[in-house]
Design a protein around this motif. Structure first.
Motif, PDB file in Angstrom:
ATOM      1  N   ALA A 116       5.283   5.635  39.066  1.00  0.00           N
ATOM      2  CA  ALA A 116       4.833   5.078  37.783  1.00  0.00           C
ATOM      3  C   ALA A 116       6.042   4.751  36.922  1.00  0.00           C
ATOM      4  CB  ALA A 116       3.928   6.069  37.053  1.00  0.00           C
ATOM      5  N   SER A 117       5.883   3.793  36.021  1.00  0.00           N
ATOM      6  CA  SER A 117       6.970   3.423  35.110  1.00  0.00           C
ATOM      7  C   SER A 117       7.419   4.661  34.332  1.00  0.00           C
ATOM      8  CB  SER A 117       6.490   2.346  34.131  1.00  0.00           C
ATOM      9  OG  SER A 117       6.123   1.172  34.816  1.00  0.00           O
ATOM     10  N   PRO A 118       8.651   5.137  34.556  1.00  0.00           N
ATOM     11  CA  PRO A 118       9.061   6.407  33.947  1.00  0.00           C
ATOM     12  C   PRO A 118       9.209   6.371  32.435  1.00  0.00           C
ATOM     13  CG  PRO A 118      10.871   5.426  35.184  1.00  0.00           C
ATOM     14  CD  PRO A 118       9.658   4.622  35.497  1.00  0.00           C
ATOM     15  N   LEU A 119       9.390   5.179  31.861  1.00  0.00           N
ATOM     16  CA  LEU A 119       9.518   5.084  30.401  1.00  0.00           C
ATOM     17  C   LEU A 119       8.230   4.607  29.742  1.00  0.00           C
ATOM     18  CD1 LEU A 119      13.116   3.580  30.025  1.00  0.00           C
ATOM     19  CD2 LEU A 119      12.396   5.955  29.750  1.00  0.00           C
ATOM     20  N   GLY A 120       7.145   4.546  30.501  1.00  0.00           N
ATOM     21  CA  GLY A 120       5.881   4.094  29.941  1.00  0.00           C
ATOM     22  C   GLY A 120       5.458   4.913  28.730  1.00  0.00           C
ATOM     23  N   GLY A 121       5.207   4.228  27.610  1.00  0.00           N
ATOM     24  CA  GLY A 121       4.783   4.910  26.392  1.00  0.00           C
ATOM     25  C   GLY A 121       5.891   5.593  25.629  1.00  0.00           C
ATOM     26  N   LEU A 122       7.153   5.426  26.066  1.00  0.00           N
ATOM     27  CA  LEU A 122       8.249   6.174  25.436  1.00  0.00           C
ATOM     28  C   LEU A 122       9.237   5.312  24.674  1.00  0.00           C
ATOM     29  CD1 LEU A 122       9.171   8.684  28.319  1.00  0.00           C
ATOM     30  CD2 LEU A 122       7.653   9.071  26.348  1.00  0.00           C
ATOM     31  N   ASP A 123       9.371   4.029  25.037  1.00  0.00           N
ATOM     32  CA  ASP A 123      10.455   3.233  24.465  1.00  0.00           C
ATOM     33  C   ASP A 123       9.999   1.958  23.761  1.00  0.00           C
ATOM     34  OD1 ASP A 123       9.652   1.824  26.682  1.00  0.00           O
ATOM     35  OD2 ASP A 123      11.665   1.490  27.484  1.00  0.00           O
ATOM     36  N   GLY A 124       8.697   1.761  23.630  1.00  0.00           N
ATOM     37  CA  GLY A 124       8.216   0.569  22.949  1.00  0.00           C
ATOM     38  C   GLY A 124       8.110  -0.648  23.826  1.00  0.00           C
ATOM     39  N   HIS A 125       8.517  -0.567  25.092  1.00  0.00           N
ATOM     40  CA  HIS A 125       8.348  -1.666  26.036  1.00  0.00           C
ATOM     41  C   HIS A 125       7.102  -1.411  26.871  1.00  0.00           C
ATOM     42  CE1 HIS A 125      12.232  -3.456  25.053  1.00  0.00           C
ATOM     43  NE2 HIS A 125      12.773  -2.260  25.151  1.00  0.00           N
ATOM     44  N   GLY A 126       6.691  -2.420  27.610  1.00  0.00           N
ATOM     45  CA  GLY A 126       5.492  -2.270  28.411  1.00  0.00           C
ATOM     46  C   GLY A 126       4.248  -2.335  27.539  1.00  0.00           C
ATOM     47  N   TYR A 127       3.091  -2.286  28.200  1.00  0.00           N
ATOM     48  CA  TYR A 127       1.821  -2.458  27.494  1.00  0.00           C
ATOM     49  C   TYR A 127       0.964  -1.198  27.467  1.00  0.00           C
ATOM     50  CZ  TYR A 127       3.097  -7.338  28.241  1.00  0.00           C
ATOM     51  OH  TYR A 127       3.770  -8.541  28.272  1.00  0.00           O
ATOM     52  N   ALA A 128       1.386  -0.154  28.179  1.00  0.00           N
ATOM     53  CA  ALA A 128       0.544   1.039  28.226  1.00  0.00           C
ATOM     54  C   ALA A 128       1.363   2.226  28.694  1.00  0.00           C
ATOM     55  CB  ALA A 128      -0.633   0.825  29.178  1.00  0.00           C
ATOM     56  N   ASP A 129       0.932   3.399  28.287  1.00  0.00           N
ATOM     57  CA  ASP A 129       1.449   4.642  28.848  1.00  0.00           C
ATOM     58  C   ASP A 129       0.585   4.934  30.072  1.00  0.00           C
ATOM     59  OD1 ASP A 129       2.181   7.160  29.586  1.00  0.00           O
ATOM     60  OD2 ASP A 129       1.948   8.069  27.603  1.00  0.00           O
ATOM     61  N   VAL A 130       1.148   4.759  31.263  1.00  0.00           N
ATOM     62  CA  VAL A 130       0.347   4.842  32.481  1.00  0.00           C
ATOM     63  C   VAL A 130       0.233   6.261  33.025  1.00  0.00           C
ATOM     64  CG1 VAL A 130       0.790   2.452  33.154  1.00  0.00           C
ATOM     65  CG2 VAL A 130       2.366   4.257  33.899  1.00  0.00           C
ATOM     66  N   THR A 131       0.701   7.257  32.287  1.00  0.00           N
ATOM     67  CA  THR A 131       0.589   8.623  32.795  1.00  0.00           C
ATOM     68  C   THR A 131      -0.868   9.043  32.960  1.00  0.00           C
ATOM     69  OG1 THR A 131       0.833   9.501  30.544  1.00  0.00           O
ATOM     70  CG2 THR A 131       2.824   9.357  31.891  1.00  0.00           C
ATOM     71  N   HIS A 132      -1.772   8.491  32.126  1.00  0.00           N
ATOM     72  CA  HIS A 132      -3.180   8.845  32.307  1.00  0.00           C
ATOM     73  C   HIS A 132      -3.732   8.217  33.586  1.00  0.00           C
ATOM     74  CE1 HIS A 132      -3.494   4.900  30.348  1.00  0.00           C
ATOM     75  NE2 HIS A 132      -4.742   4.825  30.776  1.00  0.00           N
ATOM     76  N   TRP A 133      -3.207   7.044  33.975  1.00  0.00           N
ATOM     77  CA  TRP A 133      -3.579   6.474  35.273  1.00  0.00           C
ATOM     78  C   TRP A 133      -3.118   7.390  36.402  1.00  0.00           C
ATOM     79  CZ3 TRP A 133      -1.989   0.556  35.090  1.00  0.00           C
ATOM     80  CH2 TRP A 133      -2.949  -0.156  34.336  1.00  0.00           C
ATOM     81  N   VAL A 134      -1.909   7.933  36.271  1.00  0.00           N
ATOM     82  CA  VAL A 134      -1.373   8.817  37.309  1.00  0.00           C
ATOM     83  C   VAL A 134      -2.316   9.994  37.541  1.00  0.00           C
ATOM     84  CG1 VAL A 134       0.488  10.403  37.909  1.00  0.00           C
ATOM     85  CG2 VAL A 134       1.041   8.195  36.866  1.00  0.00           C
TER      86      VAL A 134
END
Length: 445
Positions: A116-134
């Protein structure tokens, strides 16, 4: 929470003979160990690379008590323990992992390959925090009897939209989209549908189960989706994708994020806390360094994310403490700056751990990197050292390949071209190759 089984499940606690001719999936796991030359090896799946400080300490203690005192980070964000020679080490390890929540299903432990994208939800980039998908996908996998049949090589990638893990060649990829309502579903790298974001993990599982249906009728063993369906079209045909066709341009991997998170620290949105990103030398850390990282994680909120680039990300570090914490991690042996010549250097196990290796590639890699002296701001190509033509652990993307040959030399190539180089000249050859502009990636029409 599972307890140790009375009898082996999926080869639990088994250490296959090094000379065994086994056509079954030989990919190691936490229960089915690999008989390496330096002792049994366990590979522990860490979906999304998500670990707590407590789980990290359990792993560090296991490395010290049962193995060689080190942990290996893999290109899928998993962890390995080597040299598990202690009597009863396999059973002891399984018990420890189960108690720490790292073995939620014995039957599925090798199927839980999720990056999973390791910076998801942490740096303002991307569209989602995918940890809940994980977490949702992991639970769905463990609840699916069919998914236990996935090989240890089958890979899921959950991308937050920046294109980092979408570039890793997964069998099933979900990519968050700008509309925040849908996710792109890719099969063997081919976009096939946009699915509702809240239900995206279930679509990933459906695709994996459809692959297993196709693989069951395949005349040869099929470990990866591309083995039976290189374009993903046949698997897509088994899914109810008619209601969720592709709309708009498919998401593309971002060149900016292909190499993973930048090393160092940066503020998180909202202020007050920082994200710290650190790398490892050849993907190995000592158990003591791992404990230092666990202490840092506990002080920052209790979470670490292991990345597919053999690094770690720690969110939630108070801004005032971030420089000191980075210095502490550097003191423990982690890489904390982009200017390190170790950045992007990877290697297979090599001798003495692997019987097939033609050289002690880790020692030779260390000598080559120590001789490296990059100028300020000079970007170096990643480099992978391999002990034989199998190129185990080789990451995707543009890089220098250094492969040991039967004549006692190494072949150093960039973009598939190069020559065999005598070992005494290896540092100079590698240094020159890392400064070579790679050829543009191939495109298809």
């Amino acid at each position: 929470m599972p307890t140790a089984p009375e009898s082996p499940v999926n080869g639990a606690f088994a250490v296959p003979s090094a000379g065994r001719a086994d056509r079954e999936d030989a990919c190691p796991g936490a229960l089915r160990l690999h008989a390496a030359d330096d002792g049994p090896l366990a590979r522990i799946r860490i979906p999304g690379g998500l670990l707590t400080g407590r789980q990290m300490r359990v792993l560090a203690d296991a490395a010290d008590d049962l193995g060689d005192g080190r942990l290996d980070l893999t290109s899928r964000g998993n962890l390995q323990l080597r040299g598990l020679r202690a009597p009863g080490a396999a059973t002891d390890l399984a018990t420890r992992l189960a108690a720490a929540g790292l073995l939620p299903s014995y039957a599925h432990e090798r199927a839980r390959n999720v990056v999973a994208s390791p910076l998801g939800g942490l740096d303002g980039h991307g569209y989602a925090d995918v940890t809940h998908w994980v977490r949702e996908l992991d639970a769905l996998l463990c609840a699916s009897p069919a998914a236990a049949g996935l090989s240890g090589r089958f890979l899921f990638a959950l991308d937050d939209g920046r294109g980092d893990v979408a570039a890793l060649g997964a069998d099933v990829t979900l990519t968050a989209r700008a509309d925040h309502a849908t996710a792109e579903l890719r099969l063997a790298g081919t976009p096939v549908a946009h699915v509702p974001a809240p239900d995206a993990p279930r679509w990933a599982l459906r695709a994996a189960e459809a692959f297993l249906t196709l693989a069951a009728g395949h005349p040869a063993r099929a470990w990866r989706l591309a083995d039976v369906d290189p374009t993903g079209a046949r698997v897509a045909g088994l899914l109810p994708v008619a209601d969720v066709p592709l709309r708009g341009e498919p998401a593309g991997p971002s060149a900016e994020h292909r190499a993973g998170p930048r090393l160092g620290g940066f503020p998180q949105p909202g202020g007050g806390t920082w994200v710290l990103s650190a790398g490892t030398r050849l993907g190995r850390v000592t158990a003591q360094a791992w404990r230092v990282l666990a202490e840092v994680a506990d002080a920052a909120g209790g979470q670490v994310r292991v990345t597919p680039w053999r690094g770690v990300v720690v969110p939630g570090v108070p801004a005032a403490e971030a420089p000191g914490v980075l210095a502490r991690l550097a003191g423990a042996g982690f890489l904390t700056g982009e200017d390190s010549p170790w950045r992007g250097v990877t290697a297979c196990a090599g001798r003495p751990g692997c019987a097939k290796s033609l050289a002690d590639v880790r020692t030779d890699a260390e000598a080559a990197v120590r001789a490296e002296a990059p100028g300020p701001g000079h970007a170096l190509l990643p480099v992978h050292f391999s002990g034989c033509e199998r190129n185990c652990g080789r990451p995707d993307g543009a890089r220098v390949d250094v492969v040991a040959t039967a004549d006692g030399h190494y072949r150093v190539t960039t973009g598939g071209t190069g020559a065999s180089t005598a070992a005494p000249d290896l540092p100079a050859a590698v240094s020159a190759a890392r400064r070579t502009t790679p050829p543009p990636p191939r495109t298809t029409t």
